[in-house]
Design a protein around this motif. Structure first.
Motif, mmCIF file in Angstrom:
data_model
loop_
_atom_site.group_PDB
_atom_site.id
_atom_site.type_symbol
_atom_site.label_atom_id
_atom_site.label_comp_id
_atom_site.label_asym_id
_atom_site.label_seq_id
_atom_site.Cartn_x
_atom_site.Cartn_y
_atom_site.Cartn_z
ATOM 1 N N SER A 53 0.956 -1.164 -0.145
ATOM 2 C CA SER A 53 -0.315 -0.028 0.020
ATOM 3 C C SER A 53 0.747 1.190 0.019
ATOM 4 C CB SER A 53 -0.941 0.318 1.128
ATOM 5 O OG SER A 53 -0.187 0.095 2.464
ATOM 6 N N GLY A 54 2.010 1.155 -0.058
ATOM 7 C CA GLY A 54 3.007 2.204 0.207
ATOM 8 C C GLY A 54 3.336 2.982 1.173
ATOM 9 N N THR A 55 2.836 2.332 2.320
ATOM 10 C CA THR A 55 3.064 2.938 3.413
ATOM 11 C C THR A 55 4.427 2.838 3.947
ATOM 12 O OG1 THR A 55 0.973 2.098 4.332
ATOM 13 C CG2 THR A 55 2.500 2.734 6.166
ATOM 14 N N ILE A 56 5.037 1.947 3.755
ATOM 15 C CA ILE A 56 6.629 1.702 3.915
ATOM 16 C C ILE A 56 7.229 1.269 2.367
ATOM 17 C CG2 ILE A 56 6.759 1.376 6.387
ATOM 18 C CD1 ILE A 56 7.025 -1.748 5.548
ATOM 19 N N LYS A 57 8.805 1.617 2.449
ATOM 20 C CA LYS A 57 9.429 1.244 1.164
ATOM 21 C C LYS A 57 9.978 -0.166 1.391
ATOM 22 C CE LYS A 57 9.160 6.128 -0.117
ATOM 23 N NZ LYS A 57 10.106 7.392 -0.915
ATOM 24 N N PRO A 58 10.213 -0.646 0.214
ATOM 25 C CA PRO A 58 10.913 -1.948 0.385
ATOM 26 C C PRO A 58 12.335 -1.810 0.353
ATOM 27 C CG PRO A 58 10.165 -1.729 -2.123
ATOM 28 C CD PRO A 58 9.567 -0.598 -1.045
ATOM 29 N N THR A 59 13.301 -3.036 0.707
ATOM 30 C CA THR A 59 14.629 -2.662 0.785
ATOM 31 C C THR A 59 15.059 -3.371 -0.331
ATOM 32 O OG1 THR A 59 14.776 -3.051 3.237
ATOM 33 C CG2 THR A 59 16.621 -3.582 2.052
ATOM 34 N N ALA A 60 14.311 -4.137 -1.189
ATOM 35 C CA ALA A 60 14.646 -4.586 -2.368
ATOM 36 C C ALA A 60 13.475 -5.353 -2.955
ATOM 37 C CB ALA A 60 15.673 -5.719 -2.331
ATOM 38 N N GLY A 61 13.469 -5.619 -4.444
ATOM 39 C CA GLY A 61 12.154 -5.950 -5.132
ATOM 40 C C GLY A 61 11.560 -4.972 -5.773
ATOM 41 N N HIS A 62 10.251 -5.628 -6.374
ATOM 42 C CA HIS A 62 9.513 -4.594 -6.930
ATOM 43 C C HIS A 62 7.784 -4.891 -7.099
ATOM 44 C CE1 HIS A 62 9.471 -7.025 -11.066
ATOM 45 N NE2 HIS A 62 8.006 -6.470 -10.965
ATOM 46 N N ILE A 63 7.342 -3.804 -6.816
ATOM 47 C CA ILE A 63 5.822 -4.104 -6.825
ATOM 48 C C ILE A 63 5.091 -3.323 -8.112
ATOM 49 C CG2 ILE A 63 3.668 -3.618 -5.524
ATOM 50 C CD1 ILE A 63 5.707 -3.061 -3.174
ATOM 51 N N ALA A 64 4.180 -4.375 -8.844
ATOM 52 C CA ALA A 64 3.739 -3.572 -10.064
ATOM 53 C C ALA A 64 2.183 -3.915 -9.887
ATOM 54 C CB ALA A 64 3.981 -4.278 -11.523
ATOM 55 N N VAL A 65 1.380 -2.737 -10.142
ATOM 56 C CA VAL A 65 0.007 -3.084 -10.055
ATOM 57 C C VAL A 65 -0.727 -2.498 -11.602
ATOM 58 C CG1 VAL A 65 -2.262 -2.019 -9.055
ATOM 59 C CG2 VAL A 65 -0.232 -2.191 -7.644
ATOM 60 N N GLY A 66 -1.237 -3.399 -12.367
ATOM 61 C CA GLY A 66 -1.638 -3.154 -13.443
ATOM 62 C C GLY A 66 -0.560 -2.991 -14.706
ATOM 63 N N GLY A 67 0.383 -3.518 -14.073
ATOM 64 C CA GLY A 67 1.782 -3.509 -15.028
ATOM 65 C C GLY A 67 2.473 -2.216 -14.571
ATOM 66 N N GLU A 68 2.225 -1.397 -13.766
ATOM 67 C CA GLU A 68 2.914 -0.168 -13.492
ATOM 68 C C GLU A 68 3.981 -0.409 -12.149
ATOM 69 O OE1 GLU A 68 2.268 4.696 -12.924
ATOM 70 O OE2 GLU A 68 0.678 3.434 -13.258
ATOM 71 N N ARG A 69 4.937 0.080 -12.337
ATOM 72 C CA ARG A 69 5.951 -0.328 -11.199
ATOM 73 C C ARG A 69 5.711 0.713 -10.245
ATOM 74 N NH1 ARG A 69 11.016 -3.282 -12.501
ATOM 75 N NH2 ARG A 69 11.750 -2.463 -10.672
ATOM 76 N N LEU A 70 5.534 0.308 -8.645
ATOM 77 C CA LEU A 70 5.232 1.207 -7.854
ATOM 78 C C LEU A 70 6.089 1.185 -6.566
ATOM 79 C CD1 LEU A 70 1.495 1.030 -7.696
ATOM 80 C CD2 LEU A 70 2.838 2.865 -8.808
ATOM 81 N N GLU A 71 6.898 0.416 -6.616
ATOM 82 C CA GLU A 71 7.915 0.178 -5.424
ATOM 83 C C GLU A 71 8.508 1.774 -5.275
ATOM 84 O OE1 GLU A 71 10.523 -1.080 -8.686
ATOM 85 O OE2 GLU A 71 8.371 -1.527 -8.110
ATOM 86 N N GLY A 72 8.763 2.222 -4.028
ATOM 87 C CA GLY A 72 9.387 3.385 -3.741
ATOM 88 C C GLY A 72 8.351 4.616 -3.676
ATOM 89 N N GLN A 73 7.090 4.484 -4.181
ATOM 90 C CA GLN A 73 6.184 5.314 -4.286
ATOM 91 C C GLN A 73 5.355 5.356 -2.889
ATOM 92 O OE1 GLN A 73 5.798 7.377 -6.815
ATOM 93 N NE2 GLN A 73 7.616 6.438 -7.624
ATOM 94 N N GLY A 74 4.688 6.416 -2.589
ATOM 95 C CA GLY A 74 3.970 6.851 -1.355
ATOM 96 C C GLY A 74 2.674 6.232 -1.365
ATOM 97 N N ALA A 75 2.007 6.138 -0.332
ATOM 98 C CA ALA A 75 0.468 5.609 -0.352
ATOM 99 C C ALA A 75 -0.306 6.294 -1.207
ATOM 100 C CB ALA A 75 0.082 6.051 1.326
ATOM 101 N N GLU A 76 -0.297 7.484 -1.571
ATOM 102 C CA GLU A 76 -0.953 8.445 -2.592
ATOM 103 C C GLU A 76 -1.042 7.994 -3.994
ATOM 104 O OE1 GLU A 76 1.187 9.869 -0.660
ATOM 105 O OE2 GLU A 76 0.224 10.914 1.077
ATOM 106 N N GLU A 77 0.340 7.532 -4.362
ATOM 107 C CA GLU A 77 0.325 6.874 -5.683
ATOM 108 C C GLU A 77 -0.170 5.539 -5.740
ATOM 109 O OE1 GLU A 77 3.039 8.480 -3.907
ATOM 110 O OE2 GLU A 77 2.988 10.341 -5.500
ATOM 111 N N PHE A 78 0.089 4.688 -4.803
ATOM 112 C CA PHE A 78 -0.775 3.347 -4.821
ATOM 113 C C PHE A 78 -2.162 3.740 -4.618
ATOM 114 C CE2 PHE A 78 3.357 1.941 -3.664
ATOM 115 C CZ PHE A 78 3.423 0.410 -3.732
ATOM 116 N N ALA A 79 -2.661 4.690 -4.102
ATOM 117 C CA ALA A 79 -4.127 4.668 -3.868
ATOM 118 C C ALA A 79 -4.904 5.191 -5.355
ATOM 119 C CB ALA A 79 -4.509 6.070 -2.828
ATOM 120 N N ALA A 80 -3.839 6.143 -6.132
ATOM 121 C CA ALA A 80 -4.279 6.512 -7.301
ATOM 122 C C ALA A 80 -4.355 5.467 -8.304
ATOM 123 C CB ALA A 80 -3.328 7.705 -7.697
#
Length: 270
Positions: A53-80
């Motif tokens: 949900s973007g509350t914290i940022k990962p040490t490693a790895g990636h997260i994609a929602v609908g094909g869009e990479r979001l790791e390192g983004q904040g909660a607002e970007e995940f919500a959007a």
């Protein structure tokens, strides 16, 4: 060609000092699936939700929602991008009414072009009416319409839990992360919650990831279950496969025997 997952996690890790709370997690969730995350206390489940949900940022790895990479983004970007969540500890606007709590969630995803709302007042009024109708429908679905004008702080614990889910649904999410939604509910409230979530699963194109210690809730709702242990992925399968897994039995009997017994009871005994 395989359909692109709504949620795809690869090599996800999170360390706090010398402690690795999540360790090289891979997870793929298709649109419309209902996935459960279970494991003994300290398995890293809530940390996974905080990462997704973007509350914290990962040490490693990636997260994609609908094909869009979001790791390192904040909660607002995940919500959007359509990710909504509930929390173990209820987080309502306690001094707003029940109806106002739902509207607050909706306004976070309504037309963000403020100048259009200011210049085109008619458009704003039409949109506001639509949001209010949607809020009323959600409250009716979850049996909360009679409390619409009450302050949320005055609701019973079970109703506050339901309101938090309604507020999350009010954001029009694609992916809903439910963190122990049945916690603290009595059996009747828990049963009602399962029926409501099952109804939403059947009637809306919505994807769920669930953390829950009530194994009857997990077994009834989830298509697949991922078992975590000390931050690592231990096992994944259908509810029946998870119930029969020796690895899952060993993990739970290491400290959560009562919870494992629930897991077996949900399918008529171990």
């Amino acid at each position: 060609m395989p359909e692109q997952p709504l949620l795809e996690v690869k090599g996800l890790s999170k360390s706090f000092g010398g402690i690795r709370a999540v360790d090289d997690l891979n997870l793929s969730v298709q649109d419309g699936e209902f996935i459960g995350l279970i494991g003994p206390n300290g398995a890293g489940k809530t940390t996974v939700f905080n990462l997704l949900s973007g509350t914290i940022k990962p040490t490693a790895g990636h997260i994609a929602v609908g094909g869009e990479r979001l790791e390192g983004q904040g909660a607002e970007e995940f919500a959007a991008r359509g990710v909504a969540r509930t929390f173990q500890n209820i987080r309502l606007f306690k001094h707003l009414t029940v109806f106002e709590n739902v509207l607050a969630g909706m306004h976070g995803t309504s037309d963000r072009q403020l100048w259009r709302n200011l210049v085109q007042g008619r458009l704003f009024r039409t949109q506001e009416e639509r949001l209010r109708e949607r809020a009323a429908e959600l409250l009716e679905t979850f049996g909360l319409s009679r409390h619409a004008d009450e302050l949320s702080v005055h609701l019973s614990y079970g109703d506050q839990r339901r309101l938090e889910i309604v507020r999350a649904l009010a954001t029009f999410p694609k992916l809903l992360l439910l963190d122990e939604p049945a916690a603290g509910m009595n059996p009747a409230e828990g049963r009602q919650l399962v029926e409501l979530l099952g109804q939403i699963k059947r009637t809306q194109k919505l994807t769920f990831v669930l953390i829950e210690h009530d194994m009857e809730v997990v077994m009834e709702l989830c298509d697949r279950i991922r078992v975590l242990d000390y931050g690592k992925s231990l096992f994944e399968g259908t509810p029946e496969e998870v119930r029969r897994s020796p690895a899952v039995r060993e993990a739970y009997l290491g400290g959560e025997e009562d919870e494992y017994a629930q897991l077996g009871a949900a399918y008529g005994g171990l």
